[in-house]
Scaffold this motif. Sequence first.
Motif, PDB file in Angstrom:
ATOM      1  N   GLY A 235       0.842  -1.192   0.000  1.00  0.00           N
ATOM      2  CA  GLY A 235       0.000   0.000   0.000  1.00  0.00           C
ATOM      3  C   GLY A 235       0.876   1.240   0.000  1.00  0.00           C
ATOM      4  N   CYS A 336      -3.426   4.050  -1.735  1.00  0.00           N
ATOM      5  CA  CYS A 336      -3.706   2.774  -2.410  1.00  0.00           C
ATOM      6  C   CYS A 336      -3.544   1.628  -1.416  1.00  0.00           C
ATOM      7  CB  CYS A 336      -2.734   2.587  -3.575  1.00  0.00           C
ATOM      8  SG  CYS A 336      -2.780   0.954  -4.350  1.00  0.00           S
ATOM      9  N   VAL A 337      -4.566   0.804  -1.310  1.00  0.00           N
ATOM     10  CA  VAL A 337      -4.498  -0.409  -0.492  1.00  0.00           C
ATOM     11  C   VAL A 337      -4.412  -1.590  -1.450  1.00  0.00           C
ATOM     12  CG1 VAL A 337      -5.666  -1.847   1.230  1.00  0.00           C
ATOM     13  CG2 VAL A 337      -5.943   0.651   1.290  1.00  0.00           C
ATOM     14  N   GLY A 388      -5.276  -3.017  -6.661  1.00  0.00           N
ATOM     15  CA  GLY A 388      -4.803  -1.832  -5.944  1.00  0.00           C
ATOM     16  C   GLY A 388      -5.974  -0.878  -5.825  1.00  0.00           C
ATOM     17  N   THR A 390      -7.498   2.339  -4.949  1.00  0.00           N
ATOM     18  CA  THR A 390      -6.887   3.663  -4.811  1.00  0.00           C
ATOM     19  C   THR A 390      -7.947   4.736  -4.707  1.00  0.00           C
ATOM     20  OG1 THR A 390      -5.074   2.861  -6.174  1.00  0.00           O
ATOM     21  CG2 THR A 390      -5.246   5.238  -5.918  1.00  0.00           C
ATOM     22  N   CYS A 407     -12.511  -1.435  -0.203  1.00  0.00           N
ATOM     23  CA  CYS A 407     -11.911  -2.756   0.061  1.00  0.00           C
ATOM     24  C   CYS A 407     -12.926  -3.691   0.717  1.00  0.00           C
ATOM     25  CB  CYS A 407     -10.701  -2.638   0.980  1.00  0.00           C
ATOM     26  SG  CYS A 407      -9.261  -1.935   0.187  1.00  0.00           S
ATOM     27  N   ILE A 421      -2.709   1.086   6.167  1.00  0.00           N
ATOM     28  CA  ILE A 421      -1.984   1.891   5.175  1.00  0.00           C
ATOM     29  C   ILE A 421      -2.212   3.375   5.503  1.00  0.00           C
ATOM     30  CG2 ILE A 421      -1.723   2.442   2.717  1.00  0.00           C
ATOM     31  CD1 ILE A 421      -0.861  -0.470   3.619  1.00  0.00           C
TER      32      ILE A 421
END
Length: 429
Positions: A235, A336-337, A388, A390, A407, A421
Amino acid sequence: MSPSLPRSLLVVGSGGREHVLVRSLLASPARPRVICAPGNAGIAGEVPCFPVPADNIAGLVALAQSERVDFVIVGPEVPLSLGLVDELSRLGIPAYGPKADGARLEASKIFTKQILLKYGIPTAAAGIFSEVAPALAYLRARSAPIVVKADGLAAGKGVVVAQTLAEAEEAVRAMIEGGRFGASGRQILIEDCLFGDETSILVVVSGRDYVILPTSQDHKRIGDGDTGPNTGGMGTYSPAPVVTPELLDLIEHEIVRPSVEAIATEGIDFRGTLFVGIMLTPAGPSVIEYNARFGDPETQVVLPRLETDLLALLWAAATGTLAGFALKVRPEHSLCVVIAARGYPDAFPKGDPIKIPASLPPGVTVYHAGTAHDAEGRTVTAGGRVLGVTAIAPSLREAADRAYAACDQIGCASKYFRRDIGARQLDRP
Ligand code: AMP
Ligand code: GLY
């Protein structure tokens, strides 16, 4: 818009980095045609993808020719170090990314260490060894923690930060004798351990000219609180407030400019991204590594913050016209995770269906990494790092809230992601 910008682009790679590159290039006012090889399920939803692996240099060159591409943007390090850009340049096809001589800055940690030391660029003291006995003697004269690194590309796994001398000795033996990293491990570096915050500075380089991209910070360990094994990156967020304007100025003068000058002085005509991994030690910033490409997932947070046309920037670098290029950056924060498959960076399942809701929180984009379509056309997991997620927002807090909300909405039985993150930054006074 410059009439001289290329019209037909090939992006090489298949990760989240390539997905955001494709997106940003499609957003160019020049309205280029974009294709990708090999791509992934997300990229295939946006542009034509061709099943040529990123290490098939002859296949990529043939694709660029048959598709009449007039600019190739190379994402990953492997095709760079295999000489893709050298081949394209022989055929007169412009490309963004260094030739094999420049890619050595990533492919050989020893080559890089020698340049850093030769030009007096701040970096940890180190010894270079190809035999066990002198390496162990060197180790015994230092103290733990200490870092043992295999020379060559090892997909981010060739570095052992040893907490004890015993652990360091084991790493030395495993690398030199055990063939743990194949040819890439036969030569090793033993390096003093640096302490501090880590940051990645991405620099678009063209010979002696360069443009520093917005700062970002990666989270390399698999677990919350920076625990567990290293990964490709779990992340990122941008900007990285730990890099204050004063510190960035210092990094530019002590590290970025001397690095660009050193590389050019060594006779390397570097046209691509120089990714400088830096440890912000109490004694000042110190170089941990160079990479010869955009970072992943750094790129996912850096490019969405550019107001500047990415195509114009990369084209200027590739064609040697970067001098005086002014970058425009959006003030928003991005975060971004990475959603990984549970088990990564060790063994993980593949083929797990992924459900991404049609409606996501505002400012959220899901970049695909290890995804593919299965026989029934469903999007499924196909790699360790899968997505990703974001978000871009007026504050880091909002960006984190939006990315995490997304997420939680994404369905995937094997999904795993870090919950923290950006947390260190958010908790920082
Ligand atoms: P590298 O493959 O060189 O990026 O190294 C992977 C990770 O190992 C880095 O991101 C750091 O977290 C860590 N590392 C590498 N070199 C050092 C060092 N000299 N001191 C402390 N940590 C290091
Ligand atoms: N995120 C670290 C890298 O791209 O190497």
